[in-house]
Design an enzyme around this catalytic site. Structure first.
Site, PDB file in Angstrom:
ATOM      1  N   HIS A 132      26.377  -9.943   6.971  1.00  0.00           N
ATOM      2  CA  HIS A 132      26.684  -9.614   8.298  1.00  0.00           C
ATOM      3  C   HIS A 132      28.105  -8.913   8.266  1.00  0.00           C
ATOM      4  O   HIS A 132      29.240  -9.136   7.930  1.00  0.00           O
ATOM      5  CB  HIS A 132      25.849 -10.453   9.203  1.00  0.00           C
ATOM      6  CG  HIS A 132      26.872 -11.154   9.502  1.00  0.00           C
ATOM      7  ND1 HIS A 132      26.075 -12.774   9.735  1.00  0.00           N
ATOM      8  CD2 HIS A 132      27.743 -11.736   8.904  1.00  0.00           C
ATOM      9  CE1 HIS A 132      26.903 -13.657  10.750  1.00  0.00           C
ATOM     10  NE2 HIS A 132      28.597 -13.264   9.940  1.00  0.00           N
ATOM     11  N   ASP A 179      32.362  -9.740  19.019  1.00  0.00           N
ATOM     12  CA  ASP A 179      31.179 -10.548  19.641  1.00  0.00           C
ATOM     13  C   ASP A 179      31.014 -11.609  20.139  1.00  0.00           C
ATOM     14  O   ASP A 179      32.500 -12.013  19.830  1.00  0.00           O
ATOM     15  CB  ASP A 179      30.190 -10.557  17.270  1.00  0.00           C
ATOM     16  CG  ASP A 179      31.265 -10.942  16.264  1.00  0.00           C
ATOM     17  OD1 ASP A 179      32.118 -11.917  17.145  1.00  0.00           O
ATOM     18  OD2 ASP A 179      30.172 -11.092  15.446  1.00  0.00           O
ATOM     19  N   GLU A 227      23.734  -7.569  11.790  1.00  0.00           N
ATOM     20  CA  GLU A 227      22.364  -8.955  10.276  1.00  0.00           C
ATOM     21  C   GLU A 227      21.693  -7.859   9.910  1.00  0.00           C
ATOM     22  O   GLU A 227      21.735  -6.336   9.881  1.00  0.00           O
ATOM     23  CB  GLU A 227      21.442  -9.601  11.644  1.00  0.00           C
ATOM     24  CG  GLU A 227      22.325 -10.945  12.656  1.00  0.00           C
ATOM     25  CD  GLU A 227      23.242 -11.765  11.414  1.00  0.00           C
ATOM     26  OE1 GLU A 227      23.541 -11.526  10.546  1.00  0.00           O
ATOM     27  OE2 GLU A 227      23.187 -12.973  12.607  1.00  0.00           O
ATOM     28  N   ASN A 282      25.043 -13.686   4.407  1.00  0.00           N
ATOM     29  CA  ASN A 282      24.312 -12.138   4.009  1.00  0.00           C
ATOM     30  C   ASN A 282      24.632 -11.223   4.357  1.00  0.00           C
ATOM     31  O   ASN A 282      24.206  -9.907   4.300  1.00  0.00           O
ATOM     32  CB  ASN A 282      23.437 -12.408   5.218  1.00  0.00           C
ATOM     33  CG  ASN A 282      23.549 -12.541   6.800  1.00  0.00           C
ATOM     34  OD1 ASN A 282      24.840 -12.610   7.123  1.00  0.00           O
ATOM     35  ND2 ASN A 282      23.409 -12.669   7.568  1.00  0.00           N
TER      36      ASN A 282
HETATM   37  C1  F6R Z   1      32.648 -13.842  13.974  1.00  0.00           C
HETATM   38  C2  F6R Z   1      32.182 -13.188  13.291  1.00  0.00           C
HETATM   39  C3  F6R Z   1      31.315 -12.867  11.590  1.00  0.00           C
HETATM   40  C4  F6R Z   1      32.680 -14.005  10.301  1.00  0.00           C
HETATM   41  C5  F6R Z   1      31.844 -13.935   9.379  1.00  0.00           C
HETATM   42  C6  F6R Z   1      32.693 -14.460   8.652  1.00  0.00           C
HETATM   43  O1  F6R Z   1      33.510 -12.860  15.204  1.00  0.00           O
HETATM   44  O2  F6R Z   1      32.296 -11.549  13.586  1.00  0.00           O
HETATM   45  O3  F6R Z   1      30.492 -11.796  10.821  1.00  0.00           O
HETATM   46  O4  F6R Z   1      33.107 -12.710  10.471  1.00  0.00           O
HETATM   47  O5  F6R Z   1      30.082 -14.754   9.452  1.00  0.00           O
HETATM   48  O6  F6R Z   1      32.928 -15.218   8.705  1.00  0.00           O
HETATM   49  P1  F6R Z   1      33.782 -16.069   8.157  1.00  0.00           P
HETATM   50  O7  F6R Z   1      35.223 -15.971   7.867  1.00  0.00           O
HETATM   51  O8  F6R Z   1      33.788 -18.103   9.157  1.00  0.00           O
HETATM   52  O9  F6R Z   1      33.219 -17.118   6.808  1.00  0.00           O
END
Ligand code: F6R
Length: 240
Positions: free
Chosen positions: A138, A66, A143, A136
């Site tokens: 995701h 992403d 989302e 959340n």
């Molecule tokens: C980032 C992504 C997000 C993160 C998630 C956790 O490319 O796709 O879904 O993996 O928000 O983020 P961290 O690892 O920073 O807690």
């Protein structure tokens, strides 16, 4: 479905073992690794194993998970900046043309999604995907309220994602959209690991484990995937 490790490092090593095994049997496997903080240790260890010759990335392929719409390589904290500086630029022999990454600054985002979809399709789908989990629930930028039948698409960022995002950037950025692989591609991946570490992930891991698949918590859909596992350290797994 949930594997607990003593430490975050042990969990990262276990992820690297999976990648090592995969590339030893399928040299040209397609791999996808999330940005964000959680996979950083894994990236470090993959680089180490590449440098010692333990893992050979010369024929491997990578696709981006992403990106924040509007951001590119010049913004530290963008997914592209993280993946290139921490992983791709350091892997020995990885071919630049084997990497397909979302351009968050593309003028035509629909075209950008098509480009990514075609790359994934041409490789016969994703062989191994490492995901982080958002506060959340995701996955990528899929989302709460997610549709599970989509491939790459543009997403309106959830309010929780907007609250959390400042941790990645040097200053506040007015980001409202993301571009992401969809749940269809993620669920079709041959091997999926969702990595979660640290106490702050304990509640969302508990909620995910205890809830039936629902669009409100995208990570719950991992229960529908054949080959998905949650790798957690003791802190993130402390409530389950
Ligand atoms: C980032 C992504 C997000 C993160 C998630 C956790 O490319 O796709 O879904 O993996 O928000 O983020 P961290 O690892 O920073 O807690």
């Amino acid at each position: 479905m949930l594997k607990k490790f003593k430490t975050d490092l042990a969990a990262a090593n276990a992820v690297c073992d999976r990648v090592e095994t995969l590339l030893s049997v399928k040299k040209d496997a397609l791999i996808c690794i999330a940005g964000g903080d959680t996979p950083l240790q894994t990236m470090q260890e993959l680089v180490r194993r590449s440098k010692t010759g333990q893992i050979d990335f010369r024929e491997a392929y990578f696709v981006g998970l992403d990106e924040w719409v509007g951001l590119g390589l010049e913004t530290p904290g963008s997914c592209r900046a993280t993946l290139f500086s921490q992983l791709f630029d350091k892997l020995i022999g990885l071919k630049k043309e084997h990497i397909c990454f979302f351009d968050g600054k593309a003028e035509d985002l629909a075209e950008e999604c098509d480009r990514i979809d075609q790359f994934v399709d041409k490789r016969g789908g994703i062989d191994f995907i490492l995901l982080g989990i958002g506060m959340n629930g995701h996955l990528g930028f899929n989302e709460p309220g997610v549709q599970i039948d989509l491939n790459a698409h543009v997403v309106e960022l959830d309010s929780v994602t907007k609250q959390v995002m400042s941790k990645y950037f040097e200053k506040d950025l007015p980001l409202t959209q993301g571009i992401s692989l969809g749940m269809k591609q993620i669920l079709a991946s041959k091997e999926i690991v969702v990595l979660a570490t640290g106490t702050k992930k304990a509640e969302i891991i508990q909620l995910t484990v205890e809830t039936e698949p629902t669009p409100q918590i995208p990570a719950t859909f991992m229960k529908k995937a054949k080959n998905a596992q949650f790798f957690v350290d003791e802190a993130a797994g402390s409530l389950v």
